[in-house]
Design an enzyme around this catalytic site. Structure first.
Site, PDB file in Angstrom:
ATOM      1  CG  HIS A 186      -0.731  14.775   1.358  1.00 25.50           C
ATOM      2  ND1 HIS A 186      -1.463  14.739   0.193  1.00 25.50           N
ATOM      3  CD2 HIS A 186      -1.217  13.778   2.136  1.00 25.50           C
ATOM      4  CE1 HIS A 186      -2.362  13.771   0.276  1.00 25.50           C
ATOM      5  NE2 HIS A 186      -2.230  13.166   1.441  1.00 25.50           N
ATOM      6  CG  HIS A 188      -1.079   6.543  -1.883  1.00 25.88           C
ATOM      7  ND1 HIS A 188      -2.249   6.433  -2.606  1.00 25.88           N
ATOM      8  CD2 HIS A 188      -1.342   5.958  -0.682  1.00 25.88           C
ATOM      9  CE1 HIS A 188      -3.180   5.837  -1.869  1.00 25.88           C
ATOM     10  NE2 HIS A 188      -2.654   5.537  -0.693  1.00 25.88           N
ATOM     11  N   PRO A 248      -5.313  14.110   4.159  1.00 25.44           N
ATOM     12  CG  PRO A 248      -6.984  12.519   3.809  1.00 25.44           C
ATOM     13  CD  PRO A 248      -6.526  13.872   3.370  1.00 25.44           C
ATOM     14  N   GLY A 249      -3.029  11.643   5.371  1.00 22.08           N
ATOM     15  CA  GLY A 249      -1.993  10.708   4.934  1.00 22.08           C
ATOM     16  C   GLY A 249      -0.688  10.944   5.664  1.00 22.08           C
ATOM     17  CG  ASN A 258      -5.182   7.580  -4.560  1.00 19.35           C
ATOM     18  OD1 ASN A 258      -4.162   6.925  -4.731  1.00 19.35           O
ATOM     19  ND2 ASN A 258      -5.421   8.258  -3.459  1.00 19.35           N
ATOM     20  CG  HIS A 266      -2.055   0.935   1.132  1.00 12.81           C
ATOM     21  ND1 HIS A 266      -3.304   0.673   1.629  1.00 12.81           N
ATOM     22  CD2 HIS A 266      -2.148   2.168   0.577  1.00 12.81           C
ATOM     23  CE1 HIS A 266      -4.114   1.689   1.394  1.00 12.81           C
ATOM     24  NE2 HIS A 266      -3.428   2.618   0.762  1.00 12.81           N
ATOM     25  NE  ARG A 313       0.438  11.219  -2.778  1.00 14.17           N
ATOM     26  CZ  ARG A 313      -0.694  10.862  -2.199  1.00 14.17           C
ATOM     27  NH1 ARG A 313      -1.672  10.308  -2.896  1.00 14.17           N
ATOM     28  NH2 ARG A 313      -0.879  11.054  -0.903  1.00 14.17           N
ATOM     29  CG  ASP A 346      -2.369   4.299   3.472  1.00 15.11           C
ATOM     30  OD1 ASP A 346      -2.117   4.690   2.323  1.00 15.11           O
ATOM     31  OD2 ASP A 346      -3.438   4.554   4.058  1.00 15.11           O
TER      32      ASP A 346
HETATM   33 ZN   LIG Z   1      -3.856   4.594   0.751  1.00 10.57          ZN
END
Ligand SMILES: [Zn+2]
Length: 447
Positions: free
Chosen positions: A314, A63, A329-330, A95, A61, A65, A310
């Site tokens: 950001h 991200h 969030p993150g 995403n 999991h 980007r 996860d």
């Molecule tokens: Zn996630």
């Protein structure tokens, strides 16, 4: 003919135990694990000085980007963070901007990643608008699909059970798993309206707007649908006692379900919001102590399948905003996951066997990666060497991730990844990235 590399004088975690041995690598794979005298001669020899040597982490999991979100993270910075954290394979979430949701967007992401990554990367896809396209996405190499229930990301209307069932049947036919972000959209929207109406814009309001019941209801709904097909559902970041209960019930009923938990849901709870504010803002939100206790209990019982960071980076200005509803969030977790977990091992709350199972062996199984996740002859040489006794403070300003802030900044840890090898190549040495961008690979679904 000498082989490519021999790592000697190591404590190697293999077949469920630690053995004092060395490891021969050729053509990127583990050729042999044996005592020094039984190892072949090699062009490169590295003395691991008795350090514990584990299978590299497979993080299901992440991200990464890139593209229009490259200001938060890109393929190089994200995989450099992975290498520094002992993660040898990151599985990228869809995403993005643009969203990964068909073979064209997936191919483009792979093309961009290929030249930049320093650890291996595999890709999720969101569902396409036309479900007939599912096979072409898998043929392109997606290792799994991701379904978001809290908002629509990708082509699927998330409140339509009939559509979800069709989607599940499609992926079941292709024998790839579907990973689910389980939070019920209807509950979330109603709770948020309540909070906003009351004029709330603080971090506790955010947590209240995403209650545990939203997680439990979403899990129950997916389980109900999954009963009617052969799909493998992987529940992402299970965070609450009631959510966990719904998941365990499905597991007990014999459904093909797996789940992951994150270090932040294990180590932080809602009371930390006071101290960390939006730095600890995350989806699902931090829960109560009762919830973290339930997660730990299940983990120790062997009921949790995987640990995932996860990693959700950001820009700092996206965290420092006046209203919590505007905050992103993150948490950027790639560089803190292993040190935090090694600390748990040191303090006796986790065994090294659990660590290897949760961070490498099971993630490899979930994603059908047959020749990764374990240090054994024939597998790819994806390896992390750790210094178990090194005590230090996490310093987020030194992160390789573009998000160089974290609620874990300043935490005292014991245990540090000191070398990372990917496909037999040294990519991180004492915190430095020593591989060139593009040194590692795209890992594709092979069936
Ligand atoms: Zn996630």
């Amino acid at each position: 003919m000498p082989v490519d590399m021999v790592l000697h004088n190591a404590k190697i975690y293999t077949s469920g135990r630690i053995v004092e041995a060395g490891l021969a690598i050729d053509d990127g794979r583990i050729l042999k694990i044996a005592k020094k005298t039984n190892l072949p001669s090699a062009s490169t020899k590295i003395n691991l000085r008795g350090h514990v040597t584990l299978p590299g982490l497979i993080d299901p999991h992440v991200h990464l980007r890139n593209q229009q979100l490259a200001y938060k993270e890109d393929f190089f910075s994200g995989t450099a963070a992975a290498a520094a954290g002992g993660v040898t394979l990151t599985v990228d979430m869809p995403n993005n901007r643009p969203v990964t949701m068909d073979s064209i967007s997936l191919r483009e992401r792979m093309r961009l990643a290929e030249r930049r990554v320093v650890v291996n990367v595999a890709f999720y896809s969101a569902f396409p608008q036309k479900l007939e396209e599912v096979p072409s996405i898998v043929k392109e190499g997606a290792v799994a699909f991701k379904l978001y229930l809290q908002e629509q990301i990708g082509g699927l209307e998330v409140d339509d059970d009939k559509l979800l069932l069709q989607a599940f049947n499609r992926v079941a036919n292709m024998r790839v798993p579907v990973a689910v972000h389980a939070e019920d959209r209807t509950i979330l929207e109603a709770k948020r309206r309540e909070m906003e109406k009351a004029g709330r814009k603080d971090v506790w309001a955010y947590a209240k707007a995403r209650p545990p019941e939203a997680e439990a209801r979403a899990i129950r709904r997916i389980v109900q649908l999954a009963k009617d097909c052969e799909v493998h559902v992987h529940f992402c970041h299970v965070s609450s006692a009631v959510g966990l209960h719904a998941f365990l019930r499905a597991k007990k009923d014999g459904l093909h379900v797996t789940c992951e938990v994150t270090p932040h849901h294990l180590l932080l709870s809602a009371e930390h919001l006071e101290r960390y504010g939006t730095l600890a803002l995350v989806n699902p939100p931090l829960r109560t102590r009762k919830d973290t206790t339930a997660l730990w209990y299940a983990l120790k019982q062997g009921l949790i399948d995987a640990l995932a960071s996860d990693h959700a980076p950001h820009a700092l200005q996206e965290k420092n905003v006046e209203s919590v509803w505007e905050a992103k969030p993150g948490i950027a977790g790639l560089e803190t996951t292993l040190p935090l977990l090694l600390t748990e091992v040191s303090e006796g709350r986790l065994t090294i066997t659990d660590l290897a199972r949760l961070t490498s062996e099971k993630p490899a199984e979930i994603l059908n990666l047959k020749d990764r996740g374990r240090l054994k002859e024939g597998n790819w040489a994806d390896i992390v060497v750790v210094s178990m006794n090194r005590k230090y403070k996490i310093d987020a300003s030194n992160f390789h991730s573009k998000a160089n802030f974290s609620p874990f900044d300043g935490w005292r840890v014991k245990g540090e990844p000191i070398m990372t090898f990917v496909n037999g190549q040294l990519v991180m040495d004492k915190g430095e990235i020593v591989a060139k961008p593009g040194a590692s690979q795209i890992v594709r679904w092979k069936g």
